[in-house]
Design an enzyme around this catalytic site. Structure first.
Site, PDB file in Angstrom:
ATOM      1  NE  ARG A 172      33.360  35.009  32.187  1.00 45.54           N
ATOM      2  CZ  ARG A 172      34.130  34.578  32.992  1.00 45.54           C
ATOM      3  NH1 ARG A 172      33.670  33.890  33.999  1.00 45.54           N
ATOM      4  NH2 ARG A 172      35.310  34.791  32.907  1.00 45.54           N
ATOM      5  CG  ASP A 224      43.264  40.508  26.875  1.00 48.27           C
ATOM      6  OD1 ASP A 224      44.338  40.346  27.421  1.00 48.27           O
ATOM      7  OD2 ASP A 224      42.342  39.550  27.076  1.00 48.27           O
ATOM      8  CE1 TYR A 236      40.558  36.837  23.252  1.00 45.12           C
ATOM      9  CE2 TYR A 236      42.715  37.250  24.478  1.00 45.12           C
ATOM     10  CZ  TYR A 236      41.447  37.566  24.179  1.00 45.12           C
ATOM     11  OH  TYR A 236      40.877  38.404  25.181  1.00 45.12           O
TER      12      TYR A 236
END
Length: 250
Positions: A20, A146, A159
């Site tokens: 990935r 993120d 998360y």
């Protein structure tokens, strides 16, 4: 690439580098002339295929290193693998991550520890283990954070919090390790759909909310890694958003 006074090929360590986004980063760094230590945990077949692909292009340029990053011995072992095989370490890319929902009221302590461990604890202890080698090479650390660090995702509170803490850690390490080591982060939006996510309606909604009207690709992240590692000589403690503009919309 990072400062390289001995003119030896610079060396990168990429965690979760077998598949990935990680594999895209590895290919880009290798294509730019770096030797690469590819860490993986369970993706042995993918790691071996990637090694064969890159070694066919340039021999003795890739080393595989397996291990559970949450094992207390693994961070030190990975750094030793890089320095033992290649004699130096110029770039640490903290890419490996756990990602799954933990709705409030349904979260186990094991899930909490795993998400905080892989997304925060592991990058910290890898940075600690790599400090001497990176300082010697005037190298850099790049943490893969993120978009959800700033815009928490519903049902993913642990998360999201772990990635927010990783952004804070990036800034802290930039101060701790200056001037010898630069530390920055990349905050991706949707780059690849999560495995098993085949909800086309949800995918279309995300694309519709993205100003550039598409999701990203591993190449988008890899080019940002190259920029921060090779060209951004006066940048440290920063977060680069690679999200198609999602961070600027409500």
């Amino acid at each position: 690439m990072p400062s390289n006074p001995t003119h030896a090929e610079p060396v990168a360590l990429v965690t979760g580098g077998a598949r990935r986004i990680g594999a895209g980063i590895v290919r880009a760094l290798h294509g730019a002339g770096m030797k690469v230590v590819v860490h993986y945990r369970a993706s042995a077949a993918e790691a071996q295929a990637l090694e064969a692909e890159l070694e066919n292009t340039r021999a003795n340029s890739v080393v595989l290193a397996s291990g559970d990053l949450c094992d207390v011995e693994t961070p030190v072992s990975l750094i030793q693998t890089a320095t033992r095989h290649f004699g130096r370490l110029d770039l640490l890319v903290n890419n490996a991550s756990s990602f799954y929902p933990t709705p409030l009221g349904e979260t186990s302590t094991a899930q909490f520890d795993d998400l905080i461990g892989t997304n925060l604890k592991v990058p910290y202890f890898l940075a600690q283990a790599a400090t001497e080698a990176l300082t010697s090479a005037e190298g850099t650390i790049i943490n893969i954070a993120d978009l959800y660090a700033d815009r928490p995702m519903k049902s993913y509170p642990v998360y999201s919090a772990a990635k927010a803490a990783l952004v804070s850690l990036t800034r802290s390490l930039a101060r701790e390790l200056a001037p010898g080591v630069r530390v920055n982060a990349i905050a991706p939006g949707v780059i690849l759909w999560p495995e098993g996510n085949d909800d086309e309606n949800a995918q279309h909604r995300i694309i519709a909310r993205t100003p550039l009207k598409r999701i990203g690709t591993p190449a988008d992240i890899a080019s940002a890694v190259l920029f921060l590692a090779r060209d951004a000589k006066f940048i440290t403690g920063q977060v680069l958003y690679i999200d198609g503009g999602r961070s600027i919309v409500a």
